[in-house]
Motif scaffolding. Structure first.
Motif, short mmCIF file in Angstrom:
data_model
loop_
_atom_site.label_atom_id
_atom_site.label_comp_id
_atom_site.label_asym_id
_atom_site.label_seq_id
_atom_site.Cartn_x
_atom_site.Cartn_y
_atom_site.Cartn_z
N LEU A 54 0.80 -1.21 0.00
CA LEU A 54 0.00 0.00 0.00
C LEU A 54 0.84 1.26 0.00
O LEU A 54 0.33 2.33 -0.33
CB LEU A 54 -0.94 0.00 1.22
N LEU A 55 2.09 1.16 0.36
CA LEU A 55 3.00 2.30 0.39
C LEU A 55 4.17 2.03 -0.55
O LEU A 55 4.34 0.91 -1.05
CB LEU A 55 3.49 2.53 1.83
N PRO A 56 4.99 3.03 -0.87
CA PRO A 56 6.12 2.82 -1.78
C PRO A 56 7.07 1.73 -1.27
O PRO A 56 7.30 1.58 -0.07
CB PRO A 56 6.81 4.19 -1.82
N LEU A 57 7.61 0.97 -2.23
CA LEU A 57 8.53 -0.12 -1.93
C LEU A 57 9.88 0.23 -2.54
O LEU A 57 9.98 0.50 -3.73
CB LEU A 57 8.01 -1.43 -2.51
N TYR A 58 10.92 0.22 -1.75
CA TYR A 58 12.27 0.54 -2.20
C TYR A 58 13.12 -0.71 -2.05
O TYR A 58 13.38 -1.17 -0.92
CB TYR A 58 12.87 1.69 -1.39
N THR A 87 3.63 1.68 -13.42
CA THR A 87 4.67 2.61 -13.81
C THR A 87 5.96 2.25 -13.09
O THR A 87 5.96 2.05 -11.88
CB THR A 87 4.28 4.06 -13.48
N VAL A 88 7.05 2.18 -13.85
CA VAL A 88 8.38 1.94 -13.31
C VAL A 88 9.23 3.17 -13.61
O VAL A 88 9.36 3.55 -14.78
CB VAL A 88 9.01 0.68 -13.92
N ASN A 89 9.77 3.80 -12.58
CA ASN A 89 10.55 5.02 -12.71
C ASN A 89 12.01 4.76 -12.36
O ASN A 89 12.31 3.95 -11.48
CB ASN A 89 10.01 6.13 -11.80
#
Length: 296
Positions: A92-96, A117-119
């Motif tokens: 649910l939150l950004p994954l690094y 989307t992949v940045n």
């Protein structure tokens, strides 16, 4: 009762206040919690015990439901190579992370109800590359886009702001309408598929082919349905044109006349479009050598 006894009875007993000396020992009155205070204390102790039991039961239940093990929790496993997720996982939150790999026997699936989307960003946090997979299109935003072979050595397709390069050995276009080029096309070789005709067509404009030399393996057909075929050059050479021989007008067979010293010939054409040479004389000799069209 005398007056002195009454006064002594009315005074408080010092044994209840300061204690009494019995056989030389000091005696104090008993101290404790009695009545409703005692019942409240026992109630709070019982409530605390029940709370501890319920808390312990809930902790054990959470450990069981979340599947806590020494290796991890639930679908999450901590190994020597990193963190391993099994099954379907939602973030649910950004994954690094540094690297994402699938199992050797299964593919890696990234699924979203909307776009995926992949940045890629640089050290300053600026966006350097982006890949967006949507419901209607796949969009890549980068300085240079490349498609390489399986071994990673050859560049099969590359595109940047300056040019688009296709590095395959064969470019196949399977569309019924062919290929549409808005501007000029430069290529070293144009070849049709085996047993297929090569057709270059310009329905509304002129078709221009410019080359220092052109050749074909079999028949070359130049056809104009509504106009003419115009060859404009200082010299037009037709090589390997067969030589026709004279025909005996009575028997219709070759008369055996040879032209060994002949240096000038007349160019003749058959009804099917084939060309041949006939010895040049004062008049046309194409009629006398027309039997060549039947033999060929």
């Amino acid at each position: 009762m005398t007056q002195e006894q009454y006064i002594l009875a009315a005074q408080p007993n010092p044994l209840h206040q300061r204690g009494a000396s019995v056989c030389g020992a000091q005696v104090y009155p008993a101290v404790g919690i009695y009545g409703w205070r005692k019942r409240c204390l026992y109630f709070f102790i019982l409530l605390l015990l029940v709370t501890m039991i319920v808390n312990l039961a809930l902790t054990i239940w959470i450990l069981k439901v979340m599947n806590f093990t020494p290796d991890g929790m639930g679908n999450l496993r901590v190994t020597k190579e990193g963190v391993r997720l099994e099954g379907v996982s939602e973030f649910l939150l950004p994954l690094y992370v540094k690297e994402i790999q699938s199992r050797r026997d299964s593919p890696l699936i990234l699924q979203s109800d909307r776009n995926v989307t992949v940045n890629a960003r640089n050290d300053q946090g600026q966006l350097t590359g982006q890949l967006t997979v949507g419901s209607e299109m796949v969009e890549a935003q980068c300085q240079r886009f490349e498609v390489r072979s399986a071994d990673g050595e050859r560049v099969l397709f590359s595109a940047d702001e300056e040019e688009i390069s296709i590095g395959t050995e064969k470019l196949r276009v399977t569309g019924n309408e062919g290929v549409v080029f808005s501007h000029s096309v430069e290529t070293s070789h144009v070849r049709a598929e085996p047993f297929q005709d090569l057709k270059l067509e310009s329905p509304t404009r002129t078709l221009t082919l410019e080359a220092p030399r052109a050749s074909c393996r079999k028949d070359l057909l130049l056809q104009s349905s509504e106009g003419e075929i115009f060859l404009d050059a200082n010299t037009i050479r037709l090589g390997n044109i067969p030589l026709g021989s004279a025909v005996d007008p009575l028997e219709g067979a070759p008369a055996g006349t040879t032209y060994t010293k002949q240096t000038v010939y007349e160019l003749c054409a058959c009804a099917n479009g084939k060309l041949y040479l006939s010895p040049a004389e004062k008049g046309s000799t194409c009629q006398t050598t027309s039997n060549f069209c039947l033999w060929s």
